[in-house]
Design a protein around this motif. Structure first.
Motif, PDB file in Angstrom:
ATOM      1  N   SER A 140      44.000  42.009  33.541  1.00 41.92           N
ATOM      2  CA  SER A 140      45.209  41.922  33.149  1.00 41.92           C
ATOM      3  C   SER A 140      46.142  43.314  33.560  1.00 41.92           C
ATOM      4  O   SER A 140      45.488  44.539  33.180  1.00 41.92           O
ATOM      5  CB  SER A 140      45.725  41.684  31.722  1.00 41.92           C
ATOM      6  OG  SER A 140      47.229  41.910  31.553  1.00 41.92           O
ATOM      7  N   LEU A 141      47.092  43.328  34.372  1.00 38.81           N
ATOM      8  CA  LEU A 141      47.850  44.461  34.685  1.00 38.81           C
ATOM      9  C   LEU A 141      48.579  45.044  33.518  1.00 38.81           C
ATOM     10  O   LEU A 141      49.270  46.214  33.363  1.00 38.81           O
ATOM     11  CB  LEU A 141      49.095  44.353  35.556  1.00 38.81           C
ATOM     12  CG  LEU A 141      49.660  45.413  36.270  1.00 38.81           C
ATOM     13  CD1 LEU A 141      48.911  46.331  36.867  1.00 38.81           C
ATOM     14  CD2 LEU A 141      50.826  44.742  37.514  1.00 38.81           C
ATOM     15  N   LYS A 142      48.751  44.454  32.364  1.00 34.40           N
ATOM     16  CA  LYS A 142      49.570  44.545  31.094  1.00 34.40           C
ATOM     17  C   LYS A 142      48.842  45.630  30.261  1.00 34.40           C
ATOM     18  O   LYS A 142      48.367  45.039  29.269  1.00 34.40           O
ATOM     19  CB  LYS A 142      50.173  43.382  30.350  1.00 34.40           C
ATOM     20  CG  LYS A 142      50.963  42.481  31.200  1.00 34.40           C
ATOM     21  CD  LYS A 142      51.455  41.293  30.358  1.00 34.40           C
ATOM     22  CE  LYS A 142      52.360  40.360  31.110  1.00 34.40           C
ATOM     23  NZ  LYS A 142      52.745  39.277  30.701  1.00 34.40           N
ATOM     24  N   CYS A 167      39.617  47.888  31.128  1.00 36.24           N
ATOM     25  CA  CYS A 167      40.311  47.303  32.299  1.00 36.24           C
ATOM     26  C   CYS A 167      40.174  48.056  33.635  1.00 36.24           C
ATOM     27  O   CYS A 167      39.894  47.504  34.566  1.00 36.24           O
ATOM     28  CB  CYS A 167      41.752  47.222  32.055  1.00 36.24           C
ATOM     29  SG  CYS A 167      42.621  49.136  31.766  1.00 36.24           S
ATOM     30  N   PHE A 196      42.684  39.951  41.644  1.00 33.57           N
ATOM     31  CA  PHE A 196      43.536  40.592  40.638  1.00 33.57           C
ATOM     32  C   PHE A 196      44.957  40.262  40.747  1.00 33.57           C
ATOM     33  O   PHE A 196      45.664  40.017  39.775  1.00 33.57           O
ATOM     34  CB  PHE A 196      43.315  42.032  40.909  1.00 33.57           C
ATOM     35  CG  PHE A 196      44.294  43.326  40.160  1.00 33.57           C
ATOM     36  CD1 PHE A 196      43.930  43.359  38.652  1.00 33.57           C
ATOM     37  CD2 PHE A 196      45.327  43.621  40.676  1.00 33.57           C
ATOM     38  CE1 PHE A 196      44.796  43.893  38.122  1.00 33.57           C
ATOM     39  CE2 PHE A 196      46.308  44.267  39.830  1.00 33.57           C
ATOM     40  CZ  PHE A 196      45.905  44.501  38.354  1.00 33.57           C
ATOM     41  N   GLY A 238      45.089  36.552  39.498  1.00 29.21           N
ATOM     42  CA  GLY A 238      44.903  36.484  38.142  1.00 29.21           C
ATOM     43  C   GLY A 238      46.314  37.100  37.216  1.00 29.21           C
ATOM     44  O   GLY A 238      46.374  36.860  36.244  1.00 29.21           O
ATOM     45  N   ASN A 239      47.022  38.184  37.896  1.00 27.06           N
ATOM     46  CA  ASN A 239      48.079  38.593  37.426  1.00 27.06           C
ATOM     47  C   ASN A 239      49.557  37.697  37.577  1.00 27.06           C
ATOM     48  O   ASN A 239      50.330  37.691  37.009  1.00 27.06           O
ATOM     49  CB  ASN A 239      48.337  39.963  37.710  1.00 27.06           C
ATOM     50  CG  ASN A 239      47.542  40.751  36.761  1.00 27.06           C
ATOM     51  OD1 ASN A 239      47.596  41.198  35.665  1.00 27.06           O
ATOM     52  ND2 ASN A 239      46.194  41.423  37.427  1.00 27.06           N
ATOM     53  N   GLN A 251      48.385  33.202  34.739  1.00 32.67           N
ATOM     54  CA  GLN A 251      47.391  33.424  33.703  1.00 32.67           C
ATOM     55  C   GLN A 251      46.406  32.150  33.702  1.00 32.67           C
ATOM     56  O   GLN A 251      45.218  32.537  33.231  1.00 32.67           O
ATOM     57  CB  GLN A 251      48.143  33.413  32.298  1.00 32.67           C
ATOM     58  CG  GLN A 251      47.350  33.737  31.041  1.00 32.67           C
ATOM     59  CD  GLN A 251      48.010  34.157  29.868  1.00 32.67           C
ATOM     60  OE1 GLN A 251      49.304  34.027  29.863  1.00 32.67           O
ATOM     61  NE2 GLN A 251      47.395  34.353  28.717  1.00 32.67           N
ATOM     62  N   ARG A 305      43.728  33.345  35.808  1.00 30.29           N
ATOM     63  CA  ARG A 305      43.038  34.319  35.181  1.00 30.29           C
ATOM     64  C   ARG A 305      41.799  33.849  34.270  1.00 30.29           C
ATOM     65  O   ARG A 305      40.530  34.280  34.321  1.00 30.29           O
ATOM     66  CB  ARG A 305      43.733  35.425  34.444  1.00 30.29           C
ATOM     67  CG  ARG A 305      43.113  36.669  33.746  1.00 30.29           C
ATOM     68  CD  ARG A 305      43.890  37.437  32.919  1.00 30.29           C
ATOM     69  NE  ARG A 305      44.894  37.789  33.416  1.00 30.29           N
ATOM     70  CZ  ARG A 305      46.217  37.947  32.760  1.00 30.29           C
ATOM     71  NH1 ARG A 305      46.159  37.985  31.549  1.00 30.29           N
ATOM     72  NH2 ARG A 305      47.320  38.302  33.604  1.00 30.29           N
TER      73      ARG A 305
END
Length: 344
Positions: free
Chosen positions: A63-65, A143, A182, A185-186, A189, A192
């Motif tokens: 996750s980028l978050k 991550c 990546f 997946g972002n 969701q 992902r």
């Protein structure tokens, strides 16, 4: 029969056992893939296609978050691990020939083996250790550690150390499946979750294919040396990571010890590098065996050392627990603010 639960008791079992079975097949029946052909041959020899799917799924699972604190912690650990591996690779290149050592106790040792073993952190084990002995932010550092999986970082490290030069297309190609996964997946969701489920499933398949590039003679010749390499990974990268964690990431060193390991995915690196740069082909089989042993050694010792460090200097140390207790008592002792009486 509880076969999987028994395999899971072995450190890195889902990686090491299929690797061992593949080596058995290659040692005692090396022409099995050619004999059966078709899908069986693809399963036995399809290391790169299986790994490319695995890298894609790993990218999709990230996750980028991530908070700036998590990125700072993971950035420090990943950068220091790579720089340590590059430094050791440069030092080793002064004494070790490009094709590796060919005689004596250090037979099979190569710069490729040293960098591959030191460059990749066992991210899953690190996250599990930090959930038990670290903070939420330290656990989240997992991550960026996923970026160490696969050949890209080793290629970058070899280039940084001036030990090899790879065309930019090759560098991008090694990272592209990860980046596409990546992005997907972002963006969604559900993607992902869907692709993330395949990450552990693919491990025994590429491990078995990798094992079919090994021979027991190579494994036996490098067994004790592999143990020494694993201990060196813990000692050398553990030292630099602890210092970086304390001085740069403002931690207590626990995360540094937890990251001092060799990832199971590092076993895939030598044969991939050899397929890209033929000059590394002579050292790749022995390097794969050495890295596999290092995976086992660090999987066994890193959790023990992390627990000891946490009890001595980290969240389980008497000083830390006393400080937490004092802070809690101070909070409870604070008087409640007096609410002004309502005007009549």
């Amino acid at each position: 029969m509880n076969i999987k639960s028994r395999i899971d008791r072995i450190p890195g079992g889902m990686m090491i056992l299929p690797l061992f079975l593949g080596a058995c097949l290659n040692t005692f029946a090396p022409n099995t893939g050619k004999f059966f052909g078709s899908f069986t041959n693809g399963l036995i020899t399809g290391t790169l296609p299986i790994l490319s799917v695995w890298f894609f799924c790993i990218g999709a699972s990230i996750s980028l978050k991530a908070t700036p604190l998590v990125l700072r912690k993971s950035g420090v650990l990943v950068t220091v691990k790579i720089l340590t591996a590059a430094t050791m690779g440069i030092v080793a290149s002064w004494f070790i020939p490009h094709e590796g050592v060919s005689s004596g106790f250090f037979t099979g040792l190569s710069v490729l083996a040293i960098i591959a073993a030191m460059n990749d952190t066992n991210g899953g084990m690190y996250m599990a250790l930090m959930q038990q002995y670290g903070t939420k932010e330290e656990s989240g550092a997992f991550c960026l550690m996923c970026l160490e999986s696969g050949p890209f970082m080793t290629m970058a490290t070899l280039g940084l150390a001036g030990l090899a030069a790879f065309p930019w297309q090759t560098m991008v190609g090694a990272l592209l499946p990860f980046l596409i996964g990546f992005a997907l997946g972002n963006l969604d969701q559900e993607f992902r979750k869907f692709f993330g489920q395949a990450v552990p499933v693919m491990v025994p398949f590429f491990a078995f294919a990798l094992g079919n590039n090994l021979n027991f003679a190579v494994i036996l010749n490098t067994g004790l040396l592999g143990i020494v390499l694993g201990l060196s990974v813990i000692a050398i990268t553990g030292f630099t990571l602890v210092v970086a964690d304390v001085l740069l990431a403002k931690g207590n060193g626990t995360a540094g010890i937890g990251a001092a390991s060799t990832a199971g995915a590092a076993v895939t690196v030598p044969p991939i590098i050899a397929s890209i740069e033929p000059s590394f082909a002579p050292s790749a089989p022995a390097a794969t065996a050495l890295v596999a042993t290092s995976v086992v050694v660090t999987s066994l010792l890193t959790p023990i050392l992390t627990a000891w460090w946490a009890r001595r200097f980290g969240v389980l140390s008497p000083r830390y627990l006393a400080a937490q207790k004092a802070a809690q008592e101070n909070t409870e002792a604070q008087p409640l603010p007096v609410q002004p009486a309502p005007a009549e």
